[in-house]
Design a protein around this motif. Structure first.
Motif, PDB file in Angstrom:
ATOM      1  N   UNK A 257       0.833  -1.200   0.000  1.00 41.15           N
ATOM      2  CA  UNK A 257       0.000   0.000   0.000  1.00 41.15           C
ATOM      3  C   UNK A 257       0.873   1.258   0.000  1.00 41.15           C
ATOM      4  N   UNK A 258       1.778   1.385   0.966  1.00 42.63           N
ATOM      5  CA  UNK A 258       2.682   2.540   1.002  1.00 42.63           C
ATOM      6  C   UNK A 258       4.115   2.058   1.149  1.00 42.63           C
ATOM      7  N   UNK A 259       5.036   2.782   0.507  1.00 40.72           N
ATOM      8  CA  UNK A 259       6.473   2.525   0.619  1.00 40.72           C
ATOM      9  C   UNK A 259       7.176   3.823   0.987  1.00 40.72           C
ATOM     10  N   UNK A 260       8.143   3.722   1.884  1.00 36.22           N
ATOM     11  CA  UNK A 260       9.042   4.850   2.085  1.00 36.22           C
ATOM     12  C   UNK A 260       9.883   5.045   0.830  1.00 36.22           C
ATOM     13  N   UNK A 261      10.345   6.261   0.630  1.00 36.13           N
ATOM     14  CA  UNK A 261      11.163   6.546  -0.543  1.00 36.13           C
ATOM     15  C   UNK A 261      12.462   5.750  -0.492  1.00 36.13           C
ATOM     16  N   UNK A 262      12.844   5.183  -1.636  1.00 36.79           N
ATOM     17  CA  UNK A 262      14.080   4.412  -1.721  1.00 36.79           C
ATOM     18  C   UNK A 262      15.272   5.326  -1.431  1.00 36.79           C
ATOM     19  N   UNK A 263      16.155   4.856  -0.564  1.00 40.40           N
ATOM     20  CA  UNK A 263      17.358   5.607  -0.253  1.00 40.40           C
ATOM     21  C   UNK A 263      17.189   6.681   0.803  1.00 40.40           C
ATOM     22  N   UNK A 264      15.992   6.803   1.382  1.00 40.49           N
ATOM     23  CA  UNK A 264      15.769   7.821   2.405  1.00 40.49           C
ATOM     24  C   UNK A 264      16.057   7.305   3.804  1.00 40.49           C
TER      25      UNK A 264
END
Length: 565
Positions: free
Chosen positions: A343-350
């Protein structure tokens, strides 16, 4: 992932607006022109096979499944450990046109006869499934037989030569691809009906959210294939790409030797991996005690499947940092089977980020960001990122249905291309239409800056003196008591007739040999110090007593049923 409605391509019929798994499998076969493989890991080494070779095997097995009556809409259930036979049969199910159900495998502490009886009932709820039973449960074929479907050994289905050639099935985007048995963390398990369109849309959303083309590489997963995160994130995602390697380990091997997870990541230079928070907690402890590894290869390590404890994440980052892991590669996420998986993902590399809020304001149903202040009781909550493409998230008042503004706690709802109905509840699709497609998740949370924060499960919240007490917070505090087994503490509310407020707080905690009276006192003190309330009952249990789902989630409703005073 728009599929053309046109003539067959190598026997593959493409229909409707969204891809079916038959199309995705053929696209994978055509894309897999290099040395991209699946490696079935085992303690004694491992076995590697190319995606294209697996496809050829699966197409042969699909012809055999079709001779057993598998076609569009026919459910196929598989009870087996992760192996080449299991993966081949899963791919063959889709090529034959059937829907796939991976059955949860029994935990070591479960009563096997009860497990088999319950599993047969769940198979019957699928309709008239073809049930394939493989290692190490071949002896269970008689116990699972006699229900609505037919039960045969997996080895027979995979090994027998087909009586007729494979026939490409005529499928639409609405046809079921997966009948996912949900975990039943807060009540009776159900069956999510994941269509081919749902699955293709969620895979595409994950691909975009993770910038997949920029991080083609090697996914390692030990998660059970019965879990949506293991089946889709660990297997289907790299398969749909065709240009990635997949490393699949058995959950039984992981449980026997949890240190193997990070050791395999280091040895095989995995670029991606996934696991629940509890597994990262174990990994942190073992990384501190084990040999030096090289975890610099990980582009992202996704964490989901259960509530994310910031203290656990901090501990993992501290331990893994000594082995070359970069904190920015840790990716908190949120998902559920009813939305296919993601459903939701944190931004890659953050890397992980948190919202520190006034705990008393949170208990009252709102949030207020607070800077560090020892005089204010706070709670730190993980930011879980923004919705993946194709999905929308909102927060509503669970009683009125009114959409709430940011930083106001309510029920999380999801809408979009990946949202599914329930196979065993014919009214669920009509209910979704009545709500304009919004799925009520049962999770409580809020939005801040467009990102989702989850506080807990609505059914699990305990109301004491007008305050909302989240069981996760109680469990984390209780686990700090000396002698408590981390990850094996469960908190739940129970009725107290005649008492003001009517609800009591109970905590059940496992231990290995601690003095029960001392542990009860320690748990009470830890909970009082952290939340300002005291448990009415503290139960001290033997190891293996706290009820969990096959994927390791706490079953608070079942704990209430078993242990409530």
């Amino acid at each position: 992932m728009t599929a053309r409605t046109a003539t067959p391509d190598n026997g593959i019929v493409r229909r409707e607006r969204a891809s079916t798994m038959v199309y995705l499998l053929d696209r994978m076969r055509r894309a897999s022109t290099g040395p991209n493989t699946v490696t079935f890991l085992a303690p004694d080494g491992g076995r590697r096979v190319g995606w294209a070779e697996l496809y050829g095997d699966a197409r042969r097995v699909a012809a055999g499944l079709q001779s057993h009556g598998v076609g569009p809409g026919r459910p196929v259930a598989i009870l087996a450990d992760t192996s080449r036979q299991t993966i081949t049969a899963a791919m063959a199910t889709w090529l034959a046109g059937g829907s796939l159900t991976m059955a949860p495998t029994p935990a070591r502490t479960v009563d096997l006869a009860r497990y088999l009886a319950d599993t047969r009932d769940r198979f019957d709820a699928l309709g008239e499934p073809l049930v394939l039973v493989g290692a190490p449960w071949e002896d269970a074929v008689p116990a699972l037989s006699g229900g609505a479907g037919r039960v045969i050994p997996l080895a027979e289905a995979v090994g027998d030569p087909p009586a007729a050639p494979w026939r490409p099935p005529l499928l639409t985007a609405d046809a079921p691809a997966i009948l996912q048995l949900t975990s039943g963390t807060t009540g009776a398990p159900k069956i999510a009906r994941i269509s081919h369109g749902n699955l293709a849309a969620n895979v595409e959303g994950i691909r975009v959210a993770t910038s997949h083309e920029a991080v083609h590489g090697r996914m390692l997963s030990w998660l059970p294939l019965s879990h949506d995160m293991g089946l889709i994130g660990g297997f289907i995602l790299p398969m749909a790409c065709g240009r990635c390697d997949a490393l699949l380990s058995s959950p039984a091997d992981y449980l026997a030797r949890p240190a193997s997870w990070m050791q395999l990541v280091s040895h095989h230079r995995a670029t991606n991996t996934v696991g629940p928070g509890s597994a990262y907690a174990v990994a942190a402890r073992l990384l501190r005690a084990g040999p030096r590894l090289d975890l610099s290869c990980l582009a992202y390590a996704l964490c989901g499947g259960e509530p994310i404890d910031p203290a656990v994440v901090d501990d993992f980052l501290d331990a893994a940092g000594g082995h070359g892991f970069h904190p920015a590669s840790f990716m908190p996420a949120y998902g559920l089977a009813e939305a296919t998986v993601a459903v939701t993902f944190s931004a890659v590399g953050r890397g992980p980020r948190y919202d520190t809020v006034d705990a008393d304001a949170l208990a009252a149903g709102t949030t207020r960001f607070v800077p560090p202040d020892p005089a204010v009781r706070t709670r730190r909550l993980a930011l879980l990122g923004e919705p993946i493409p194709g999905l929308s998230v909102r927060v509503v008042d669970p009683d009125s249905g009114r959409v709430l503004p940011e930083r106001k706690v309510g029920e999380v709802q999801v809408r979009g291309t990946s949202v599914a109905a329930y196979h065993d509840d014919p009214d669920s699709a009509a209910a979704l239409r009545a709500r304009d497609g919004w799925l009520a998740t049962g999770d409580l949370g809020y939005l801040t800056g467009g990102e989702l924060v989850v506080c807990g499960r609505r059914k699990d919240v305990i109301i004491l003196g007008g305050r909302n007490i989240y069981p996760e917070e109680v469990e984390r505090a209780a686990a700090r008591a000396e002698g408590a087994r981390a990850g094996n503490t469960v908190a739940f509310g129970y009725p107290r007739p005649g008492q003001l407020g009517g609800e009591g707080l109970a905590v059940a905690v496992e231990t290995r040999g601690a003095d029960p009276a001392a542990l009860r006192s320690a748990v009470t003190e830890e909970v009082r110090a952290a939340l300002g309330v005291s448990p009415h009952v503290v139960l001290v249990l033997e190891p293996g007593s706290v009820p969990k789902t096959p994927s390791g989630k706490l079953q608070r409703a079942e704990a209430r049923r078993r242990f409530a005073p």
